[in-house]
Design an enzyme around this catalytic site. Sequence first.
Site, PDB file in Angstrom:
ATOM      1  N   GLY A  78       0.318   1.974  -0.339  1.00 29.56           N
ATOM      2  CA  GLY A  78       1.055   3.032  -1.008  1.00 29.56           C
ATOM      3  C   GLY A  78       2.468   3.161  -0.477  1.00 29.56           C
ATOM      4  O   GLY A  78       3.363   2.399  -0.822  1.00 29.56           O
ATOM      5  N   GLY A  79       2.683   4.144   0.411  1.00 31.17           N
ATOM      6  CA  GLY A  79       4.034   4.456   0.872  1.00 31.17           C
ATOM      7  C   GLY A  79       4.785   3.282   1.460  1.00 31.17           C
ATOM      8  O   GLY A  79       5.994   3.130   1.225  1.00 31.17           O
TER       9      GLY A  79
ATOM     10  N   GLU B 109      -6.338   9.433  -6.733  1.00 34.27           N
ATOM     11  CA  GLU B 109      -5.468  10.457  -7.312  1.00 34.27           C
ATOM     12  C   GLU B 109      -5.759  10.650  -8.794  1.00 34.27           C
ATOM     13  O   GLU B 109      -5.682  11.767  -9.312  1.00 34.27           O
ATOM     14  CB  GLU B 109      -4.009  10.082  -7.062  1.00 34.27           C
ATOM     15  CG  GLU B 109      -3.635  10.175  -5.586  1.00 34.27           C
ATOM     16  CD  GLU B 109      -2.403   9.392  -5.207  1.00 34.27           C
ATOM     17  OE1 GLU B 109      -2.066   9.407  -4.007  1.00 34.27           O
ATOM     18  OE2 GLU B 109      -1.783   8.753  -6.091  1.00 34.27           O
TER      19      GLU B 109
ATOM     20  N   GLY C 156      -2.095   9.050   2.234  1.00 35.18           N
ATOM     21  CA  GLY C 156      -0.960   9.947   2.294  1.00 35.18           C
ATOM     22  C   GLY C 156      -1.021  10.950   3.422  1.00 35.18           C
ATOM     23  O   GLY C 156      -0.199  11.870   3.488  1.00 35.18           O
TER      24      GLY C 156
ATOM     25  N   HIS D 216      -8.096   5.038  -9.184  1.00 35.42           N
ATOM     26  CA  HIS D 216      -7.465   5.473  -7.940  1.00 35.42           C
ATOM     27  C   HIS D 216      -7.873   6.913  -7.651  1.00 35.42           C
ATOM     28  O   HIS D 216      -8.055   7.725  -8.563  1.00 35.42           O
ATOM     29  CB  HIS D 216      -5.947   5.358  -8.042  1.00 35.42           C
ATOM     30  CG  HIS D 216      -5.234   5.539  -6.739  1.00 35.42           C
ATOM     31  ND1 HIS D 216      -5.006   6.778  -6.184  1.00 35.42           N
ATOM     32  CD2 HIS D 216      -4.705   4.636  -5.877  1.00 35.42           C
ATOM     33  CE1 HIS D 216      -4.357   6.632  -5.045  1.00 35.42           C
ATOM     34  NE2 HIS D 216      -4.169   5.337  -4.831  1.00 35.42           N
TER      35      HIS D 216
ATOM     36  N   ASN E 122       1.335  -0.180  -4.477  1.00 34.10           N
ATOM     37  CA  ASN E 122       1.209   0.872  -5.485  1.00 34.10           C
ATOM     38  C   ASN E 122       2.383   1.831  -5.311  1.00 34.10           C
ATOM     39  O   ASN E 122       2.391   2.650  -4.394  1.00 34.10           O
ATOM     40  CB  ASN E 122      -0.131   1.605  -5.309  1.00 34.10           C
ATOM     41  CG  ASN E 122      -0.278   2.773  -6.272  1.00 34.10           C
ATOM     42  OD1 ASN E 122       0.454   2.890  -7.255  1.00 34.10           O
ATOM     43  ND2 ASN E 122      -1.224   3.652  -5.982  1.00 34.10           N
ATOM     44  N   TRP E 123       3.362   1.719  -6.192  1.00 31.01           N
ATOM     45  CA  TRP E 123       4.558   2.550  -6.076  1.00 31.01           C
ATOM     46  C   TRP E 123       4.298   4.006  -6.443  1.00 31.01           C
ATOM     47  O   TRP E 123       5.138   4.857  -6.198  1.00 31.01           O
ATOM     48  CB  TRP E 123       5.664   1.989  -6.975  1.00 31.01           C
ATOM     49  CG  TRP E 123       6.251   0.697  -6.507  1.00 31.01           C
ATOM     50  CD1 TRP E 123       5.820  -0.100  -5.485  1.00 31.01           C
ATOM     51  CD2 TRP E 123       7.390   0.028  -7.068  1.00 31.01           C
ATOM     52  NE1 TRP E 123       6.611  -1.211  -5.363  1.00 31.01           N
ATOM     53  CE2 TRP E 123       7.585  -1.166  -6.315  1.00 31.01           C
ATOM     54  CE3 TRP E 123       8.267   0.303  -8.107  1.00 31.01           C
ATOM     55  CZ2 TRP E 123       8.619  -2.064  -6.593  1.00 31.01           C
ATOM     56  CZ3 TRP E 123       9.297  -0.592  -8.393  1.00 31.01           C
ATOM     57  CH2 TRP E 123       9.468  -1.759  -7.638  1.00 31.01           C
ATOM     58  N   LYS E 124       3.163   4.286  -7.054  1.00 26.49           N
ATOM     59  CA  LYS E 124       2.836   5.643  -7.522  1.00 26.49           C
ATOM     60  C   LYS E 124       3.991   6.143  -8.405  1.00 26.49           C
ATOM     61  O   LYS E 124       4.581   5.347  -9.129  1.00 26.49           O
ATOM     62  CB  LYS E 124       2.510   6.555  -6.349  1.00 26.49           C
ATOM     63  CG  LYS E 124       1.384   5.988  -5.472  1.00 26.49           C
ATOM     64  CD  LYS E 124       0.864   6.962  -4.463  1.00 26.49           C
ATOM     65  CE  LYS E 124      -0.267   6.325  -3.657  1.00 26.49           C
ATOM     66  NZ  LYS E 124      -0.877   7.279  -2.705  1.00 26.49           N
TER      67      LYS E 124
ATOM     68  N   GLU F 253     -10.914   2.977  -0.730  1.00 30.17           N
ATOM     69  CA  GLU F 253      -9.971   4.009  -0.332  1.00 30.17           C
ATOM     70  C   GLU F 253     -10.715   5.143   0.374  1.00 30.17           C
ATOM     71  O   GLU F 253     -11.374   5.938  -0.305  1.00 30.17           O
ATOM     72  CB  GLU F 253      -9.306   4.644  -1.542  1.00 30.17           C
ATOM     73  CG  GLU F 253      -8.533   3.783  -2.473  1.00 30.17           C
ATOM     74  CD  GLU F 253      -7.954   4.645  -3.589  1.00 30.17           C
ATOM     75  OE1 GLU F 253      -6.733   4.793  -3.618  1.00 30.17           O
ATOM     76  OE2 GLU F 253      -8.721   5.202  -4.389  1.00 30.17           O
TER      77      GLU F 253
ATOM     78  N   SER G 150      -3.540   4.186   3.947  1.00 26.38           N
ATOM     79  CA  SER G 150      -2.444   4.212   4.927  1.00 26.38           C
ATOM     80  C   SER G 150      -2.317   2.894   5.680  1.00 26.38           C
ATOM     81  O   SER G 150      -2.299   2.848   6.916  1.00 26.38           O
ATOM     82  CB  SER G 150      -2.626   5.376   5.904  1.00 26.38           C
ATOM     83  OG  SER G 150      -2.522   6.611   5.239  1.00 26.38           O
TER      84      SER G 150
END
Length: 244
Positions: free
Chosen positions: A225-226, A90, A166, A88, A8-10, A160, A204
Site C-alpha cells: 500500500g503506502g 477496505e 495502514g 480488499h 496498490n495506490w488506493k 491481509e 504494511s
Amino acid sequence: MKKIVAGNWKMHGSLVSNAKLLSGMTDVPGVEVVLCVPYPYLEQLRQRPAGLALGAQDVSEYAQGAYTGEVSAAMLVDFGCRYVIVGHSERRALFGDDDMSVARKAKAALATGLVPIVCVGETLDERDAGLVHAVIARQLSAVLQLLGSQALGGVVLAYEPIWAIGTGRSASAAQAEEVHAGIRAWLLAHGVQAASIRILYGGSVKPENAAELFSMPSVDGGLVGGASLVADDFMAICRAAATA
C-alpha cells in the site's frame, strides 16, 4: 514461480505526481511488478516503464448494462490491465463487498482473462478470538463455491491481516508464514492445485521487513500500500523479492 509485488495506490495520485513516481520505477528481473492504480489513471499508466504490469483496484461483477458508476472487466482489459484486486479489506469494510460479491467479481475477471488478486484476512478481534483460519476458510469457500477448484487455481491470493493495514503494525514473518501455509493446506484439502497459486502478504510491507517476509517459504510476494507511493521504497521491496 516468480514472486509478485503489487503496488496498490488506493485513492492517491495526480497526473503530475504519477509521472514523477513512475520516473523512479523500473522492471526488476525475477519479479513480476504490478501497479494497481485508480481508474482515471489507467490511460496514463499505459506509458509505464517496460516490464511493469498494470492492474485495477476493483471491478464490477456485471459484464455490462445499466450499472452507473461501475467498471467492467472488459473495460479494464481495454486499457491493458492484467490484474485486478477484488475483496480488499477496505472494500469489504467500507463499501459492503461480502464474500459472495467478491467471488462474483473474481469470476467476472477470469471470464475476460484478468487475473484477480483475491484478498482475505481477519480483524484484530477475530485474531484475538482464535478465528483466523475460520474467517479465511469462510472467505475462500465462497470463491471455491462459485469458481470451482480448477478455476480457483487461476487466481492470486493476498493475505491481509486487517489489523496491520495502514496502522504501521505488521504481522511477523512467522505469523505470515503460519497463515500462508494454512491457506495452502486448505486449498490442497479442497482439491485445488495449490502449488501453482501465489499467495501474497499484504499488511504494511516496507523495505525494512520485506526481505524477512519474502524469505518465508509460503510467502510468494507482497501487496503493498503506502510504500508503493514512494518509488525508492517500492523498488527496494521489489529487489528484496528478487533476492529472497
